[in-house]
Every structure is written in structure tokens, then in C-alpha cells.
Design a protein around this motif. Structure first.
Motif, short mmCIF file in Angstrom:
data_model
loop_
_atom_site.label_atom_id
_atom_site.label_comp_id
_atom_site.label_asym_id
_atom_site.label_seq_id
_atom_site.Cartn_x
_atom_site.Cartn_y
_atom_site.Cartn_z
N LEU A 66 -28.78 0.33 12.63
CA LEU A 66 -29.61 1.39 12.04
C LEU A 66 -30.25 2.24 13.13
O LEU A 66 -30.22 3.47 13.08
N ASP A 68 -29.25 2.62 16.25
CA ASP A 68 -28.21 3.37 16.94
C ASP A 68 -27.81 4.63 16.16
O ASP A 68 -27.38 5.62 16.76
N ALA A 69 -27.94 4.57 14.82
CA ALA A 69 -27.60 5.72 13.97
C ALA A 69 -28.80 6.65 13.77
O ALA A 69 -28.70 7.62 13.01
N PHE A 71 -31.99 5.67 12.66
CA PHE A 71 -32.91 5.25 11.61
C PHE A 71 -33.75 4.08 12.10
O PHE A 71 -33.23 3.16 12.72
N ILE A 107 -32.68 7.23 5.10
CA ILE A 107 -31.24 6.94 5.07
C ILE A 107 -30.71 7.10 3.65
O ILE A 107 -31.43 6.84 2.68
N ASP A 108 -29.46 7.53 3.53
CA ASP A 108 -28.85 7.58 2.20
C ASP A 108 -28.05 6.29 1.97
O ASP A 108 -27.77 5.53 2.91
N ALA A 110 -24.92 5.67 1.24
CA ALA A 110 -23.60 5.55 1.88
C ALA A 110 -23.74 5.12 3.34
O ALA A 110 -23.02 4.23 3.80
N ASP A 111 -24.65 5.75 4.08
CA ASP A 111 -24.86 5.37 5.48
C ASP A 111 -25.39 3.94 5.58
O ASP A 111 -24.98 3.18 6.45
N PHE A 112 -26.28 3.60 4.67
CA PHE A 112 -26.85 2.25 4.66
C PHE A 112 -25.74 1.22 4.50
O PHE A 112 -25.66 0.24 5.25
N GLN A 113 -24.83 1.43 3.53
CA GLN A 113 -23.73 0.49 3.28
C GLN A 113 -22.79 0.41 4.48
O GLN A 113 -22.37 -0.68 4.87
N LYS A 114 -22.46 1.54 5.06
CA LYS A 114 -21.55 1.58 6.19
C LYS A 114 -22.11 0.80 7.38
O LYS A 114 -21.41 0.01 8.01
N ILE A 115 -23.38 1.01 7.66
CA ILE A 115 -24.00 0.31 8.79
C ILE A 115 -24.13 -1.18 8.49
O ILE A 115 -23.92 -2.03 9.37
#
Length: 143
Positions: A66, A68-69, A71, A107-108, A110-115
Motif C-alpha cells: 500500500l 509503495d503505491a 497509500f 484507495i479504491d 480495485a487497487d485495494f484488491q490488486k495490492i
């Protein structure tokens, strides 16, 4: 990197004996027995300790992913449910179900799930356990 250790002492036979499990630095110590491992007796067991290690490792890896992205998580809470099953080869850890809830401002989904999936694939404990056990993940943002 440091080398981590833990120890166990068992006294008696398998079904009537008992033991103590402890981490090397004394952070965790617990009693265990046949009943705490294979029934619903009091105490801990090796599978719970694997679950604690996996939940802790995943939570840290997820927090790093998170960050690194871009968040900053307020919190990540993870539970690992470790399944010990009788197989043709004897008792085996066959599956670990990770359930995590993250409070991550901005965070949305989709990003949450991907990470979260990336953390599941890349945390050192997942990498250790995944060749022999199926690892599932349910990840959700806190309300």
C-alpha cells in the motif's frame, strides 16, 4: 538478516502428554496438547502459530505494498484460518484462508484488491506455504 528461533518441549505420550511452545525472544509462550491440536482443548497448537505468522507477515507485506503505491493504511487486520486435514499421506496443512480488513484512506476497491493479492503472493510466509497448501484471500475495505 537475523536467524529466528523457537522451541518446544513435549512430555509424555502423544494422547496424554503435554508441552510448551515458545519463541526465541520470549514474546510468545503457550501450552499445547493432543486435545488443543486435534480436538477443542485449551492451549495452542502448531497450526495456530503458523496462522499467526502468516497473518503477521501478510499484514506487513500488504502495508508495504500500500505504501509503495502511495497509500498510508490506518490499519490492516488479518486472520489466517489454517486447515489441518487427514490426507492419504497423513495429517497435512491443506489450506489457509486469509481474511483481511484494511482502513486505507483514498484507495479504491480495485487497487485495494490488486495490492492485497500481490501481498498474498509475495509475503515470505505465503511463499513458504503455498507449494503445499492452497491459500485463499478475502480482502475488504473497512466501512
Amino acid at each position: 538478516m537475523p536467524i529466528r528461533s523457537a522451541s518446544a518441549r513435549w512430555q509424555g505420550n502423544l494422547t496424554e502428554g503435554s508441552g510448551t511452545i515458545r519463541t526465541g525472544n520470549g514474546g510468545l509462550e503457550g501450552n499445547y496438547s493432543f486435545k488443543s491440536r486435534f480436538q477443542e482443548g485449551e492451549g495452542t497448537n502448531p497450526e495456530e502459530l503458523i496462522g499467526a505468522a502468516h497473518a503477521g507477515c501478510f499484514s506487513m507485506a500488504f502495508s508495504k505494498g500500500l505504501a509503495d503505491a502511495g497509500f498510508t493504511p490506518t490499519s490492516v487486520e488479518t486472520t489466517a484460518k489454517v486447515h489441518l486435514d487427514k490426507t492419504d499421506g497423513g495429517f497435512s496443512v491443506t489450506r489457509i484462508d486469509l481474511e483481511t480488513v484494511g482502513d486505507v484512506p483514498g484507495i479504491d476497491a480495485a487497487d485495494f484488491q490488486k495490492i492485497a493479492e500481490g501481498a498474498k503472493e509475495n509475503c515470505p510466509i505465503s511463499r513458504l506455504l503455498s507449494p503445499g497448501a492452497e491459500i485463499s484471500l478475502v480482502a475488504r475495505l473497512s466501512a
